[in-house]
Design a protein around this motif. Structure first.
Motif, short mmCIF file in Angstrom:
data_model
loop_
_atom_site.label_atom_id
_atom_site.label_comp_id
_atom_site.label_asym_id
_atom_site.label_seq_id
_atom_site.Cartn_x
_atom_site.Cartn_y
_atom_site.Cartn_z
N GLY A 122 -15.90 -91.09 -1.36
CA GLY A 122 -17.10 -90.84 -2.16
C GLY A 122 -17.03 -91.47 -3.54
N ASP A 123 -15.94 -92.19 -3.83
CA ASP A 123 -15.78 -92.82 -5.14
C ASP A 123 -16.66 -94.05 -5.26
N ASP A 124 -16.99 -94.39 -6.49
CA ASP A 124 -17.63 -95.66 -6.81
C ASP A 124 -17.17 -96.04 -8.22
N TYR A 125 -17.62 -97.17 -8.71
CA TYR A 125 -17.13 -97.65 -10.00
C TYR A 125 -17.44 -96.67 -11.14
N ALA A 126 -18.65 -96.11 -11.14
CA ALA A 126 -19.04 -95.20 -12.23
C ALA A 126 -18.22 -93.91 -12.18
N LYS A 127 -17.98 -93.39 -10.99
CA LYS A 127 -17.20 -92.15 -10.87
C LYS A 127 -15.77 -92.37 -11.34
N LEU A 128 -15.20 -93.52 -11.00
CA LEU A 128 -13.84 -93.80 -11.43
C LEU A 128 -13.77 -94.03 -12.93
N LEU A 129 -14.80 -94.66 -13.49
CA LEU A 129 -14.83 -94.81 -14.95
C LEU A 129 -14.98 -93.46 -15.64
N GLN A 130 -15.70 -92.54 -15.00
CA GLN A 130 -15.81 -91.19 -15.54
C GLN A 130 -14.45 -90.50 -15.50
N ARG A 131 -13.78 -90.63 -14.39
CA ARG A 131 -12.48 -89.97 -14.23
C ARG A 131 -11.43 -90.56 -15.16
N ASP A 132 -11.40 -91.90 -15.25
CA ASP A 132 -10.32 -92.56 -15.96
C ASP A 132 -10.57 -92.74 -17.45
N SER A 133 -11.85 -92.85 -17.84
CA SER A 133 -12.13 -93.19 -19.23
C SER A 133 -13.25 -92.39 -19.86
N GLY A 134 -13.79 -91.40 -19.13
CA GLY A 134 -14.74 -90.48 -19.74
C GLY A 134 -16.17 -90.98 -19.84
N TYR A 135 -16.52 -92.04 -19.14
CA TYR A 135 -17.91 -92.48 -19.13
C TYR A 135 -18.77 -91.54 -18.29
N THR A 136 -19.94 -91.20 -18.79
CA THR A 136 -20.90 -90.43 -17.99
C THR A 136 -21.69 -91.41 -17.13
N PRO A 137 -21.70 -91.22 -15.79
CA PRO A 137 -22.34 -92.20 -14.91
C PRO A 137 -23.84 -91.96 -14.73
N PHE A 138 -24.57 -93.05 -14.67
CA PHE A 138 -25.99 -93.03 -14.30
C PHE A 138 -26.21 -94.12 -13.26
N TYR A 139 -27.12 -93.83 -12.31
CA TYR A 139 -27.37 -94.75 -11.21
C TYR A 139 -28.86 -95.08 -11.15
N LEU A 140 -29.16 -96.35 -11.30
CA LEU A 140 -30.56 -96.79 -11.32
C LEU A 140 -31.05 -97.08 -9.91
N ARG A 141 -32.29 -96.70 -9.64
CA ARG A 141 -32.99 -97.12 -8.43
C ARG A 141 -34.30 -97.77 -8.87
N TYR A 142 -34.65 -98.86 -8.23
CA TYR A 142 -35.87 -99.57 -8.64
C TYR A 142 -36.45 -100.35 -7.46
N ASN A 143 -37.69 -100.74 -7.60
CA ASN A 143 -38.38 -101.53 -6.59
C ASN A 143 -37.97 -102.99 -6.77
N SER A 144 -37.05 -103.45 -5.93
CA SER A 144 -36.49 -104.79 -6.12
C SER A 144 -37.43 -105.90 -5.64
N GLY A 145 -38.61 -105.53 -5.14
CA GLY A 145 -39.60 -106.54 -4.76
C GLY A 145 -40.48 -106.97 -5.91
#
Length: 467
Positions: A122-145
């Protein structure tokens, strides 16, 4: 408009009862054990969510114009649920918000799910940055068309809202974009700086993974193909050309990596290989870091020069161009290549994360605010995605349009096929009279069949719209 999944730290799972009472983010409140039915619903729902994102990538500009219910709305999402950019929502988003945040921005026809590693953690880059360096993760969703510049301008406005309503003072924002997402990140910074928005002063780094800064060869090939098909004087080739031309504005922007309105505005989107890109530059306070992949294990192999990561050529990913005006001029120390990694692999690789982590923490001191390695863990399960009636309405509208376009194409083909034999038969004195009668019967029968299909299609559409 489209979306990446977010994760929650252990501290956020401590007081679920309080969150339940506040009725905030029900996606975070999960039972300890879920039934097989819920597992199936979540699996099916994720498939539907991905399908909707893929559809938006292909024809999202048309869906936006038609106000179709399946059109993705840009925003930050958590477990497939939209997070409003209000003070109350952001207060409940994290119990220990950091002064540093990272934003993951997916590419064409994706949502947040592909960021997750395939090892089941279930890990991803943002979660690992949160765990290792304290970044709060946000995930964008958008209409890529939509046009990349429209998504960039909308992301700029969204980050401005986040900056103004975030519960603590922000010190740093890091944007991490894959493929088209890297272009959207650059576009957002361009429009944010143009409008002098305060959040741009918090941006220190943009990390782009396999982004086609100088264009994507596949889109260029499709552009050439449509012109070849147009030049062939048959109804079939013209229909094939029309089919390829319905691809979205977002896809067409990838031809040369357009990120501003000026790049495409006032120019025909299907002009043959005409690069009208302007020269937007990032402000000096923002550093651009590039990660690219090549499909062959041997770094300097010729196949890597020809095919890059399978979707984006190496020079394009590095921001290099024979045209000096389009060259991004990224220093070598901010470029890292991964032999043997394809385009999509760059989204969820632990080797790639090590480089991302090194770059993100290059200027950080080991200080307060950095969480220890056990400081964040996500719930193992989340509630299944709810399928809404609006989704069915949107799907039927698109199906209705597709059937109508299919009937019109069939009518063109039929007219082309039927005309020639009857014209030949009409030149035979005796047969010509009979052939004309048969032609009218055939024409009438064909028209009746098409009309019945249209009637059923319209009845089905009207029925669904009343649900």
């Amino acid at each position: 408009m489209v979306s990446p999944a977010t994760r929650i730290s252990q501290t956020e799972t401590v007081d679920l009862q309080t969150q339940m009472e506040k009725n905030q983010f029900p996606a975070l409140i999960t039972p300890p054990v879920e039934s097989g039915w819920n597992q199936f619903r979540r699996w099916f729902g994720k498939g539907v969510s991905w399908s909707i994102s893929a559809l938006n990538g292909l024809i999202g500009d048309y869906m936006h114009e038609q106000k179709n219910e399946l059109t993705v709305t840009m925003g930050f999402y958590l477990h497939h649920q939209h997070i409003p950019m209000t003070g109350e929502s952001l207060n409940n988003y994290s119990e220990a918000p950091s002064s540093r945040i990272c934003v993951l921005i997916h590419g064409l026809s994706c949502n947040e799910d592909p960021w997750q590693f395939s090892d089941g953690s279930g890990d991803d880059y943002a979660k690992l940055l949160q765990r290792d360096s304290g970044y709060t993760p946000f995930y964008l969703r958008y209409n890529s068309g939509l046009h990349i510049s429209h998504n960039g301008e909308n992301l700029s406005a969204l980050l401005d809202q986040l900056h103004r309503n975030y519960p603590v003072d922000l010190e740093e924002i890091v944007l991490i974009g894959h493929s088209m997402g890297g272009l959207v990140a650059r576009s957002a910074c361009h429009y944010g700086c143009e409008k002098q928005q305060e959040w741009t002063q918090k941006i220190k780094k943009i990390l782009v993974l396999g982004s086609p800064h100088q264009g994507a060869p596949l889109e260029q090939v499709v552009n050439v193909t449509t012109h070849i098909l147009d030049a062939i004087p048959t109804v079939y080739s013209r229909l094939a050309s029309d089919f390829f031309k319905i691809r979205s504005a977002g896809i067409k922007d990838l031809r040369f990596g357009y990120i501003t309105h000026e790049d495409w505005d006032g120019h025909h989107p299907d002009t043959l290989l005409k690069n009208t890109k302007t020269k937007p530059r990032l402000p000096e306070n923002i550093e651009l870091y590039v990660i690219y992949g090549v499909i062959h294990e041997t770094r300097e192999h010729l196949i890597n020069e020809w095919f890059g990561d399978g979707m984006v050529l190496k020079r394009s990913a590095q921001g290099r161009s024979s045209n000096k005006e389009h060259c991004l001029g990224i220093p070598e120390e901010r470029i890292h290549g991964f032999p043997g990694k394809g385009h999509l692999t760059l989204m969820n690789s632990r080797e790639v994360y090590e480089v991302i982590h090194q770059w993100c923490t290059r200027d950080l001191e080991t200080s307060s605010g950095v969480m220890d390695n056990n400081g964040s863990a996500s719930p193992k399960t989340v509630p299944p995605i709810e399928l809404k009636p609006e989704m069915l309405k949107g799907a039927v509208k698109l199906l209705n349009t597709g059937i109508e376009q299919g009937i019109q194409a069939f009518e063109k083909v039929h007219a082309s096929i039927a005309r020639t034999p009857y014209e030949i038969l009409s030149m035979i004195p005796v047969v010509g009279i009979v052939s004309e009668v048969v032609r009218e019967i055939n024409k009438h029968s064909f028209q009746q069949t098409c009309q019945r299909i249209r009637d059923v299609n319209n009845i089905a559409n009207e029925f669904v719209q009343q649900i």
